[in-house]
Design a protein around this motif. Structure first.
Motif, PDB file in Angstrom:
ATOM      1  N   VAL A 115       0.723  -1.479   0.262  1.00  0.00           N
ATOM      2  CA  VAL A 115       0.132   0.047  -0.185  1.00  0.00           C
ATOM      3  C   VAL A 115       1.039   1.592  -0.092  1.00  0.00           C
ATOM      4  N   LYS A 116       0.403   2.359  -1.028  1.00  0.00           N
ATOM      5  CA  LYS A 116       1.203   3.557  -0.390  1.00  0.00           C
ATOM      6  C   LYS A 116       0.473   4.739  -0.625  1.00  0.00           C
ATOM      7  N   ALA A 117       0.501   5.880   0.045  1.00  0.00           N
ATOM      8  CA  ALA A 117      -0.344   6.832   0.092  1.00  0.00           C
ATOM      9  C   ALA A 117       0.270   7.718  -1.333  1.00  0.00           C
ATOM     10  N   ALA A 118      -0.690   7.764  -2.612  1.00  0.00           N
ATOM     11  CA  ALA A 118      -0.320   8.113  -3.410  1.00  0.00           C
ATOM     12  C   ALA A 118      -1.360   7.312  -4.755  1.00  0.00           C
ATOM     13  N   SER A 119      -1.581   8.921  -5.117  1.00  0.00           N
ATOM     14  CA  SER A 119      -2.757   8.705  -6.468  1.00  0.00           C
ATOM     15  C   SER A 119      -2.555   7.348  -7.536  1.00  0.00           C
ATOM     16  N   LEU A 120      -3.555   6.915  -7.843  1.00  0.00           N
ATOM     17  CA  LEU A 120      -3.201   5.677  -8.714  1.00  0.00           C
ATOM     18  C   LEU A 120      -2.739   5.889  -9.706  1.00  0.00           C
ATOM     19  N   GLU A 121      -2.508   7.337 -10.384  1.00  0.00           N
ATOM     20  CA  GLU A 121      -1.980   7.414 -11.569  1.00  0.00           C
ATOM     21  C   GLU A 121      -0.212   7.652 -11.917  1.00  0.00           C
ATOM     22  N   ALA A 122      -0.051   8.070 -10.371  1.00  0.00           N
ATOM     23  CA  ALA A 122       1.691   8.753  -9.914  1.00  0.00           C
ATOM     24  C   ALA A 122       2.117   7.409  -9.650  1.00  0.00           C
TER      25      ALA A 122
END
Length: 222
Positions: A115-122
């Motif tokens: 899990v990462k705290a970033a948007s789908l595109e990023a």
């Protein structure tokens, strides 16, 4: 991807892991994606409620929390019965590896979930190498041989992107890292959190990877 990125280290499959039971696997701990106090690795105290009595429903064994000591994923997924979940090794926070203890040793590690705290595109661009070509089509840039198209999909109301690439897998007898595996990669996002799922490239990882992708959920935060 597990096999395509040779530097990725996973937890040994024969450690004391949590066994996945049939049903949705909850991987939850006190550490949120945004960062809180780390959860203790100590086992939870036994329930004081005692066994179910007549007229009370016994707790279901089909849904069982799986605590990842180093990773508080805060998401739910079901890769299938009989598998184990353990934290990834190295500098991979909020990451678990799913393994099959019954498989040959070199095929036991099936996939990783991070899990990462970033948007789908990023995350798609920075972690999975999904980029648009000259024609504007989203393609893979990781893996071996020719780029492959990236597919958009939705799971449980959340958007995702996925692709399959040819990746290197090791021959057990020679250790040769041949480009003969089919690595599945996917990212699914709720807008602020994005979940990366990557398979090992071996054939026994395809089913669990697809099951994890298709069952992924983002439970409400407390």
């Amino acid at each position: 991807m597990i096999a395509a990125r040779d530097g990725l280290k996973l937890a040994p499959a024969n450690r004391e892991d949590d066994v996945v039971r049939p049903g949705i696997v909850m991987v939850v701990a006190a550490l949120a994606v945004s960062g809180c106090e780390p959860a203790s690795d100590s086992p939870a105290p036994p329930s004081s409620t005692g066994p179910a009595t007549a007229g009370e429903a016994a707790p279901s064994a089909a849904v069982e929390p799986v605590a990842a000591p180093r990773a508080a994923l805060g998401v739910a997924f079901d890769p299938g019965p009989g598998l184990t979940v353990s934290p990834c090794e190295g500098d991979m926070p909020q990451c678990v590896v799913v393994s099959d203890p019954s498989a040959e040793p070199y095929m036991r590690e099936l996939l990783t979930v991070q899990v990462k705290a970033a948007s789908l595109e990023a995350v798609a661009a920075d972690d999975l190498g999904y980029r648009r070509n000259a024609d504007g089509q989203l393609m893979t840039t990781y893996g071996r041989f020719e780029p492959n198209p990236v597919e958009a999909f939705t799971v449980n109301g959340h958007p995702g992107l996925r692709a399959t690439t040819t990746c290197g897998i090791s021959e057990p007898d020679t250790g040769f890292h041949a480009g003969a595996g089919d690595c599945i990669s996917a990212v699914i996002s709720d807008g602020s959190r994005s979940v990366i799922i990557e398979s090992s490239g071996y054939g026994n990882a395809i089913g669990p990877a697809n099951a994890a992708i298709g069952s992924l959920r983002f439970p409400p935060r407390p």
